[in-house]
Write a protein that holds these residues in place. Structure first.
Motif, PDB file in Angstrom:
ATOM      1  N   ARG A  32       0.825  -1.215   0.000  1.00 43.69           N
ATOM      2  CA  ARG A  32       0.000   0.000   0.000  1.00 43.69           C
ATOM      3  C   ARG A  32       0.859   1.265   0.000  1.00 43.69           C
ATOM      4  N   LYS A  33       2.144   1.119  -0.320  1.00 41.73           N
ATOM      5  CA  LYS A  33       3.105   2.223  -0.299  1.00 41.73           C
ATOM      6  C   LYS A  33       3.277   2.790   1.100  1.00 41.73           C
ATOM      7  N   ASN A  34       3.226   1.896   2.082  1.00 40.62           N
ATOM      8  CA  ASN A  34       3.573   2.196   3.482  1.00 40.62           C
ATOM      9  C   ASN A  34       2.742   3.311   4.119  1.00 40.62           C
ATOM     10  N   PRO A  35       1.421   3.222   4.055  1.00 42.20           N
ATOM     11  CA  PRO A  35       0.599   4.243   4.707  1.00 42.20           C
ATOM     12  C   PRO A  35       0.618   4.067   6.223  1.00 42.20           C
ATOM     13  N   LEU A  36       0.268   5.155   6.920  1.00 44.13           N
ATOM     14  CA  LEU A  36       0.183   5.132   8.378  1.00 44.13           C
ATOM     15  C   LEU A  36      -1.244   4.828   8.810  1.00 44.13           C
ATOM     16  N   THR A  37      -1.361   4.227   9.975  1.00 41.94           N
ATOM     17  CA  THR A  37      -2.663   3.967  10.590  1.00 41.94           C
ATOM     18  C   THR A  37      -2.698   4.654  11.950  1.00 41.94           C
ATOM     19  N   PHE A  38      -3.851   4.641  12.602  1.00 45.99           N
ATOM     20  CA  PHE A  38      -3.933   5.193  13.951  1.00 45.99           C
ATOM     21  C   PHE A  38      -2.890   4.542  14.852  1.00 45.99           C
ATOM     22  N   GLU A  39      -2.749   3.233  14.700  1.00 44.67           N
ATOM     23  CA  GLU A  39      -1.841   2.483  15.576  1.00 44.67           C
ATOM     24  C   GLU A  39      -0.376   2.791  15.275  1.00 44.67           C
ATOM     25  N   SER A  40      -0.021   2.892  13.984  1.00 43.72           N
ATOM     26  CA  SER A  40       1.388   3.143  13.662  1.00 43.72           C
ATOM     27  C   SER A  40       1.794   4.565  14.022  1.00 43.72           C
ATOM     28  N   GLY A  64      11.368   3.545   4.113  1.00 39.61           N
ATOM     29  CA  GLY A  64      10.195   2.754   3.765  1.00 39.61           C
ATOM     30  C   GLY A  64      10.589   1.532   2.953  1.00 39.61           C
ATOM     31  N   ALA A  65       9.739   0.530   2.967  1.00 40.72           N
ATOM     32  CA  ALA A  65      10.002  -0.715   2.246  1.00 40.72           C
ATOM     33  C   ALA A  65       9.397  -0.673   0.846  1.00 40.72           C
ATOM     34  N   GLY A  66       9.973  -1.465  -0.044  1.00 36.43           N
ATOM     35  CA  GLY A  66       9.364  -1.687  -1.350  1.00 36.43           C
ATOM     36  C   GLY A  66       9.438  -0.540  -2.327  1.00 36.43           C
ATOM     37  N   GLY A  67      10.445   0.313  -2.208  1.00 36.71           N
ATOM     38  CA  GLY A  67      10.626   1.382  -3.185  1.00 36.71           C
ATOM     39  C   GLY A  67       9.798   2.621  -2.957  1.00 36.71           C
ATOM     40  N   ASN A  68       9.141   2.723  -1.810  1.00 34.42           N
ATOM     41  CA  ASN A  68       8.406   3.930  -1.453  1.00 34.42           C
ATOM     42  C   ASN A  68       8.679   4.278   0.009  1.00 34.42           C
ATOM     43  N   PHE A  69       8.543   5.559   0.331  1.00 34.35           N
ATOM     44  CA  PHE A  69       8.748   6.001   1.707  1.00 34.35           C
ATOM     45  C   PHE A  69       7.455   5.857   2.501  1.00 34.35           C
TER      46      PHE A  69
END
Length: 272
Positions: A32-40, A64-69
């Motif tokens: 998902r291109k490393n989105p943030l959640t409430f928990e993260s 970030g993992a997978g080529g995205n921040f």
């Protein structure tokens, strides 16, 4: 939090590694291109607060993992629920996200952001809140809050971004929400260095290790003064720096540097 042990720390919502006195935080939802959640958000905030009590950690890399921040707040797990919240709930959320920036700025360790690919919304804010920023040519950075109907004033952007790239440039980015390239970011002073994608992790780690081998008490003092002097008149700032430097002159690292210079050797700093 006291007694924080980076060697045994195991977060639930991102990856964490500790080696050579450098902590590496990796946002790792690459699908998902490393989105943030409430928990993260909350776990990242708590980590950076805990680093105040982690003298073993002398520098931090955020990547970030997978080529995205980071693509910002997760559309389904954050944006959707926000549309159904009451004003007190919304304010609790925005204060919590702002606390992440406060924690990143408040930890004594220098923070190096290693940015590849998408760096948007809260991801751009995390890069902004870092002390040093490296990017690949593929980095696309956007403070895109106005594109979702929000103000550009998010998580300290209106205060911090102008101090990095200037008022006019910051205003243009925060009003438009457009993305800017790594080349433009380096030219404007947002990115300190642009490096090849396959070299990003290594260069960020090497830079962090260089910082970790330096006078870390003094680095913490430098970071504190960079933060504190934003709101000080020049006379007060000079006095504050006089006091800060006098404190650093009492450290063993200062004495070590002197003896190494006299012996024509490279000083080995211990952070005390």
């Amino acid at each position: 939090m006291s007694g924080f042990d980076p060697a045994s720390y195991a977060p639930d919502h991102f990856a964490f590694a500790f080696a050579d006195r450098v902590a590496t935080v990796t946002l790792n939802r690459p699908e998902r291109k490393n989105p943030l959640t409430f928990e993260s958000y909350a776990e990242l905030r708590d980590l950076f607060r805990a680093l105040v009590y982690a003298p073993a950690v002398r520098a931090v890399v955020v990547t970030g993992a997978g080529g995205n921040f980071c693509s910002g707040g997760d559309v389904h797990e954050i944006i959707g629920p926000l549309t159904k919240m009451t004003m007190p709930e919304l304010l609790a959320f925005t204060r919590m996200t702002g606390d992440l920036v406060k924690a990143m700025r408040g930890c004594p360790q220098p923070v190096v952001a290693a940015v590849d690919g998408v760096c948007a919304g809260a991801g751009a804010i995390m890069a902004m809140a870092s002390d040093i920023r490296f990017a690949t040519p593929a980095a696309k950075t956007a403070f895109l809050f106005t594109r979702v109907g929000l103000a550009g004033a998010d998580m300290g952007a209106c205060a911090i971004l102008p101090r990095i790239i200037g008022q006019g440039r910051a205003a243009e980015l925060l009003y438009s929400g457009r993305s800017f390239s790594a080349e433009e970011g380096e030219r404007w002073g947002f990115y300190n260095r642009v490096c090849a994608a396959d070299a990003l992790a290594g260069e960020a780690a090497a830079y962090a290790k260089m910082l970790a081998s330096g006078p870390t008490f003094a680095h913490g003092m430098t970071k504190n003064q960079l933060n504190m002097e934003w709101a000080l008149p020049i006379e007060t700032a000079i006095e504050a720096e006089a006091q800060a430097q006098a404190i650093c002159m009492q450290t063993k690292d200062f004495e070590r540097a002197y003896h190494a210079f006299v012996a024509k050797q490279k000083p080995v700093f211990e952070g005390d």
